[in-house]
Write a protein that holds these residues in place. Sequence first.
Motif, PDB file in Angstrom:
ATOM      1  N   VAL A  24       0.876  -1.174   0.000  1.00  0.00           N
ATOM      2  CA  VAL A  24       0.000   0.000   0.000  1.00  0.00           C
ATOM      3  C   VAL A  24       0.910   1.219   0.000  1.00  0.00           C
ATOM      4  O   VAL A  24       1.777   1.349   0.869  1.00  0.00           O
ATOM      5  CB  VAL A  24      -0.916   0.022   1.238  1.00  0.00           C
ATOM      6  CG1 VAL A  24      -1.699   1.341   1.306  1.00  0.00           C
ATOM      7  CG2 VAL A  24      -1.880  -1.162   1.230  1.00  0.00           C
ATOM      8  N   ILE A  25       0.744   2.097  -0.996  1.00  0.00           N
ATOM      9  CA  ILE A  25       1.467   3.376  -1.018  1.00  0.00           C
ATOM     10  C   ILE A  25       0.451   4.441  -0.639  1.00  0.00           C
ATOM     11  O   ILE A  25      -0.568   4.619  -1.321  1.00  0.00           O
ATOM     12  CB  ILE A  25       2.063   3.657  -2.407  1.00  0.00           C
ATOM     13  CG1 ILE A  25       3.097   2.578  -2.774  1.00  0.00           C
ATOM     14  CG2 ILE A  25       2.708   5.044  -2.447  1.00  0.00           C
ATOM     15  CD1 ILE A  25       3.631   2.674  -4.202  1.00  0.00           C
ATOM     16  N   PHE A  26       0.710   5.119   0.487  1.00  0.00           N
ATOM     17  CA  PHE A  26      -0.290   6.045   1.032  1.00  0.00           C
ATOM     18  C   PHE A  26       0.308   7.441   1.192  1.00  0.00           C
ATOM     19  O   PHE A  26       1.360   7.609   1.800  1.00  0.00           O
ATOM     20  CB  PHE A  26      -0.803   5.531   2.383  1.00  0.00           C
ATOM     21  CG  PHE A  26      -2.052   6.236   2.848  1.00  0.00           C
ATOM     22  CD1 PHE A  26      -3.306   5.763   2.483  1.00  0.00           C
ATOM     23  CD2 PHE A  26      -1.968   7.385   3.631  1.00  0.00           C
ATOM     24  CE1 PHE A  26      -4.458   6.426   2.884  1.00  0.00           C
ATOM     25  CE2 PHE A  26      -3.111   8.052   4.033  1.00  0.00           C
ATOM     26  CZ  PHE A  26      -4.364   7.571   3.660  1.00  0.00           C
ATOM     27  N   ARG A  96      -0.820  -5.816  -7.414  1.00  0.00           N
ATOM     28  CA  ARG A  96      -0.832  -6.130  -5.977  1.00  0.00           C
ATOM     29  C   ARG A  96      -0.436  -4.897  -5.164  1.00  0.00           C
ATOM     30  O   ARG A  96      -0.035  -4.988  -4.009  1.00  0.00           O
ATOM     31  CB  ARG A  96       0.152  -7.269  -5.680  1.00  0.00           C
ATOM     32  CG  ARG A  96      -0.210  -8.591  -6.343  1.00  0.00           C
ATOM     33  CD  ARG A  96      -1.260  -9.367  -5.582  1.00  0.00           C
ATOM     34  NE  ARG A  96      -0.808  -9.780  -4.269  1.00  0.00           N
ATOM     35  CZ  ARG A  96      -1.634 -10.191  -3.294  1.00  0.00           C
ATOM     36  NH1 ARG A  96      -2.942 -10.220  -3.516  1.00  0.00           N
ATOM     37  NH2 ARG A  96      -1.158 -10.572  -2.124  1.00  0.00           N
ATOM     38  N   ILE A  97      -0.535  -3.728  -5.804  1.00  0.00           N
ATOM     39  CA  ILE A  97      -0.222  -2.463  -5.127  1.00  0.00           C
ATOM     40  C   ILE A  97      -1.480  -1.609  -5.072  1.00  0.00           C
ATOM     41  O   ILE A  97      -2.150  -1.397  -6.088  1.00  0.00           O
ATOM     42  CB  ILE A  97       0.909  -1.703  -5.851  1.00  0.00           C
ATOM     43  CG1 ILE A  97       2.209  -2.521  -5.815  1.00  0.00           C
ATOM     44  CG2 ILE A  97       1.124  -0.331  -5.213  1.00  0.00           C
ATOM     45  CD1 ILE A  97       3.349  -1.945  -6.647  1.00  0.00           C
ATOM     46  N   LEU A  98      -1.781  -1.144  -3.882  1.00  0.00           N
ATOM     47  CA  LEU A  98      -2.948  -0.295  -3.671  1.00  0.00           C
ATOM     48  C   LEU A  98      -2.452   1.109  -3.378  1.00  0.00           C
ATOM     49  O   LEU A  98      -1.518   1.291  -2.589  1.00  0.00           O
ATOM     50  CB  LEU A  98      -3.749  -0.849  -2.491  1.00  0.00           C
ATOM     51  CG  LEU A  98      -5.214  -0.462  -2.417  1.00  0.00           C
ATOM     52  CD1 LEU A  98      -6.035  -1.664  -1.987  1.00  0.00           C
ATOM     53  CD2 LEU A  98      -5.412   0.659  -1.417  1.00  0.00           C
ATOM     54  N   LEU A  99      -3.046   2.092  -4.008  1.00  0.00           N
ATOM     55  CA  LEU A  99      -2.658   3.490  -3.817  1.00  0.00           C
ATOM     56  C   LEU A  99      -3.682   4.160  -2.921  1.00  0.00           C
ATOM     57  O   LEU A  99      -4.877   3.851  -2.999  1.00  0.00           O
ATOM     58  CB  LEU A  99      -2.620   4.164  -5.192  1.00  0.00           C
ATOM     59  CG  LEU A  99      -1.819   5.439  -5.386  1.00  0.00           C
ATOM     60  CD1 LEU A  99      -0.386   5.279  -4.901  1.00  0.00           C
ATOM     61  CD2 LEU A  99      -1.839   5.833  -6.863  1.00  0.00           C
ATOM     62  N   GLY A 100      -3.240   5.059  -2.072  1.00  0.00           N
ATOM     63  CA  GLY A 100      -4.198   5.743  -1.215  1.00  0.00           C
ATOM     64  C   GLY A 100      -3.657   7.073  -0.740  1.00  0.00           C
ATOM     65  O   GLY A 100      -2.495   7.416  -0.970  1.00  0.00           O
ATOM     66  N   GLY A 106      -5.000  12.086  -1.037  1.00  0.00           N
ATOM     67  CA  GLY A 106      -6.079  11.317  -1.653  1.00  0.00           C
ATOM     68  C   GLY A 106      -6.385  11.818  -3.055  1.00  0.00           C
ATOM     69  O   GLY A 106      -6.612  11.032  -3.986  1.00  0.00           O
ATOM     70  N   ALA A 107      -6.385  13.154  -3.206  1.00  0.00           N
ATOM     71  CA  ALA A 107      -6.608  13.757  -4.522  1.00  0.00           C
ATOM     72  C   ALA A 107      -5.541  13.279  -5.501  1.00  0.00           C
ATOM     73  O   ALA A 107      -5.828  12.892  -6.638  1.00  0.00           O
ATOM     74  CB  ALA A 107      -6.581  15.285  -4.405  1.00  0.00           C
ATOM     75  N   LEU A 108      -4.304  13.279  -5.025  1.00  0.00           N
ATOM     76  CA  LEU A 108      -3.177  12.859  -5.857  1.00  0.00           C
ATOM     77  C   LEU A 108      -3.257  11.369  -6.204  1.00  0.00           C
ATOM     78  O   LEU A 108      -2.918  10.957  -7.320  1.00  0.00           O
ATOM     79  CB  LEU A 108      -1.883  13.168  -5.101  1.00  0.00           C
ATOM     80  CG  LEU A 108      -0.588  13.287  -5.871  1.00  0.00           C
ATOM     81  CD1 LEU A 108      -0.726  14.186  -7.095  1.00  0.00           C
ATOM     82  CD2 LEU A 108       0.508  13.809  -4.947  1.00  0.00           C
ATOM     83  N   SER A 109      -3.718  10.561  -5.256  1.00  0.00           N
ATOM     84  CA  SER A 109      -3.811   9.116  -5.518  1.00  0.00           C
ATOM     85  C   SER A 109      -4.889   8.830  -6.569  1.00  0.00           C
ATOM     86  O   SER A 109      -4.704   7.978  -7.441  1.00  0.00           O
ATOM     87  CB  SER A 109      -4.069   8.334  -4.227  1.00  0.00           C
ATOM     88  OG  SER A 109      -5.349   8.595  -3.712  1.00  0.00           O
ATOM     89  N   LEU A 110      -6.012   9.540  -6.515  1.00  0.00           N
ATOM     90  CA  LEU A 110      -7.059   9.359  -7.527  1.00  0.00           C
ATOM     91  C   LEU A 110      -6.542   9.773  -8.907  1.00  0.00           C
ATOM     92  O   LEU A 110      -6.710   9.058  -9.893  1.00  0.00           O
ATOM     93  CB  LEU A 110      -8.306  10.182  -7.178  1.00  0.00           C
ATOM     94  CG  LEU A 110      -9.189   9.650  -6.050  1.00  0.00           C
ATOM     95  CD1 LEU A 110     -10.286  10.656  -5.727  1.00  0.00           C
ATOM     96  CD2 LEU A 110      -9.798   8.295  -6.405  1.00  0.00           C
TER      97      LEU A 110
END
Length: 215
Positions: A24-26, A96-100, A106-110
Motif C-alpha cells: 500500500v502506497i499512502f 498487488r499495489i494499492l494506492l491511497g 487522496g486527490a493525488l492518488s485518484l
Amino acid sequence: MCGNNMSAPLPAIVPAARKATAAVIFLHGLGDTGHGWAEAFAGIRIPHVKYICPHAFDIYGLSPDADEDESGIKRASENIKALIDQEVKNGIPSHRILLGGFSQGGALSLYTALTTQQKLAGVVALSCWLPLRKSFPQASANSANKDMHVLQCHGDADPLVPFVFGSETAEKMKSLINPANITFKSYRGLPHSACPEEMVDIKKFIEKQLPPISD
C-alpha cells in the motif's frame, strides 16, 4: 522547500510481518509527513502487506478551491508512478499495489490511478476530491484502471474539504471507472481527520483487494 526530490527523505515504511506479496502506497495531506500514517497502518497490519508512506508531497495550489498547480500535480504523480515501479522491481506486481491518500494525498492518488498505465489493485481516497477534474475524462481515456475498486471515505463535519466535495467526486468517478466498484462511506460528526471506524473499513478493503497468495 521540498521541490528537489534528490534530497527528499526516504518514505516511512511499515514492513510486512512475513514476505511482502502486496503493498500500500499512502500519501499524506498538506503540511503532514508519512510518519503519522505509517503509525496508523501499523495499527491495522496485515501480515503479507508492506505499507509505504512517502514524505514531501506538498503541492501548494492543490486544494478544492485554489487555482490548481497542474505541472506540480503532474510532477508529483510521476514521482508516485516511479515509486510503484520501484516496488515492481522489488518483486511486487503493480496489480498487488494499492494506492491511497488523505486530503491532498487522496486527490493525488485518484489522479495518479486514473492516468497511469500501471494496473493497480485499487485506491483508498480519504477526505478528498478529484484534482484537475476539467481534464477528465480525456486524461483517463487510456487508463489501465477502469475496473479498479475505490474506497472513498469522508467525514460529514469536515470544515476543510466539505463533504459535498467528496460525494461529488464519487459521482464523477462513476463516470470514469466501473461504477459498481466505487464505495463511498460517510462518518457522522467526523471533521478533517480519520477515526477508528474508518481504519477498520480501510483494513477490510485492503484485505479484500490484496488477499494473501500462496508462495
